[in-house]
Design an enzyme around this catalytic site. Structure first.
Site, PDB file in Angstrom:
ATOM      1  N   SER A 150       0.831  -1.323  -0.007  1.00  6.88           N
ATOM      2  CA  SER A 150      -0.041   0.097   0.060  1.00  6.88           C
ATOM      3  C   SER A 150       0.893   1.199   0.003  1.00  6.88           C
ATOM      4  O   SER A 150       1.811   1.459  -0.731  1.00  6.88           O
ATOM      5  CB  SER A 150      -1.055  -0.071   1.275  1.00  6.88           C
ATOM      6  OG  SER A 150      -1.900   0.946   1.143  1.00  6.88           O
ATOM      7  N   HIS A 263      -8.250  -5.020  -1.422  1.00  8.21           N
ATOM      8  CA  HIS A 263      -6.839  -4.611  -1.135  1.00  8.21           C
ATOM      9  C   HIS A 263      -6.089  -5.596   0.099  1.00  8.21           C
ATOM     10  O   HIS A 263      -4.893  -5.542  -0.030  1.00  8.21           O
ATOM     11  CB  HIS A 263      -7.043  -3.231  -0.053  1.00  8.21           C
ATOM     12  CG  HIS A 263      -5.855  -2.391   0.052  1.00  8.21           C
ATOM     13  ND1 HIS A 263      -5.059  -1.847  -0.854  1.00  8.21           N
ATOM     14  CD2 HIS A 263      -5.229  -1.932   1.337  1.00  8.21           C
ATOM     15  CE1 HIS A 263      -4.064  -1.261  -0.370  1.00  8.21           C
ATOM     16  NE2 HIS A 263      -4.136  -1.354   0.984  1.00  8.21           N
TER      17      HIS A 263
END
Length: 283
Positions: A150, A263
């Protein structure tokens, strides 16, 4: 075993976590921890119990550790503050592959001195860790790999561009253009303006310096991108753009794209992705 580490980065005391393969003999683990504790500027402040939940335990057999030196994965966490903090479960899962694993918490987090700048000066916490870890006798400094998750993709990409010690890099669900993130993530805009100093229109250079695509021409190591195609926190377009930018520079990056995943991957797909990722590291 996971050790809680205090190390020095640009004069600041920063916290981090060092994981060793669970299949190492206890005497070898102890010898390794003594070597870390003896390094200038690095101190072991405690040990942590295993954090794996039964639901997340891999059914793969542990990877044997037969080499005198261990390869290293330096795991760059995502988020800021408590959001996206180092996942000890990940440290354990990576270490179970037969690797030493180090995860800096970054300055300003978890009792570390200084201020997290969301990929600004805190990137030095990664480079400083690489520098002292590469000098430890039991680390194979020819196999020091970066994994940026991320926002951690920013820290990993900058470190890969600046450090000569990085062998391979993985960007997992990674940001590639922070100005694009500002446009996409309305919920993060207030934090980004406060931490970075303004909007992309006001301080464009600060967003550029925090964008991995800006460093594509200085990254020399092989790169793997891992992303779920339904990621709503960091759109998969970030990985597509990074792939294109690296290819423009003559790189041959690889991509593991997971159709329909977000994610964070569900446990079975997460375990499979880790095994596939480490197969790539070992090529």
């Amino acid at each position: 075993m996971i050790y809680h580490i205090d190390y020095v980065s640009e004069g600041l005391h920063v916290k981090g976590y060092l994981g060793l393969p669970p299949q190492l003999p206890h005497t070898r683990s102890h010898e390794m921890s003594v070597a870390v504790d003896a390094m200038p500027g690095a101190t072991i402040t405690g040990t942590l119990a295993c954090s794996l939940n039964a639901d997340h335990v891999s059914h793969e057999p542990p990877k044997p550790v037969t080499e005198p030196k261990l390869p290293l994965v330096l795991y760059c966490r995502g988020g800021i503050g408590r959001v996206g903090a180092v996942r000890l479960k990940w440290v354990e899962e990576f270490a179970a592959q037969g690797y030493a694993v180090f995860a800096p918490a970054y300055r300003g987090n978890e009792g570390s001195e200084g201020r997290d700048e969301f990929g600004g000066a805190d990137t030095m916490d990664v480079i400083s860790a690489i520098d002292w870890l590469s000098s430890i006798s039991w680390i194979d400094n020819r196999r020091i790999h970066l994994l940026g998750f991320s926002r951690g993709a920013i820290n990993a990409a900058v470190a890969a561009a600046l450090s000569p010690h990085v062998s391979k890099m993985i960007l997992w669900s990674g940001v590639s253009d922070l100005a694009q993130t500002y446009q996409e993530r309305i919920d993060l805009r207030r934090m980004m303006k406060r931490v970075i100093g303004g909007t992309p229109a006001k301080v464009p250079e600060q967003y550029l310096l925090r964008s991995p695509i800006h460093y594509a021409d200085r990254i020399r190591c092989p790169v793997l991108l891992v992303h779920g195609t339904r990621d709503e926190q960091v759109l998969v377009d970030h990985s597509y753009r990074m792939l294109d930018k690296l290819q423009e520079q003559g790189h041959r990056p690889e991509a593991h794209l997971y159709e329909g995943l977000g994610h964070h991957f569900p446990p079975p797909q997460h375990a499979a992705a880790i095994n596939r990722m480490f197969d790539w590291l070992k090529e």
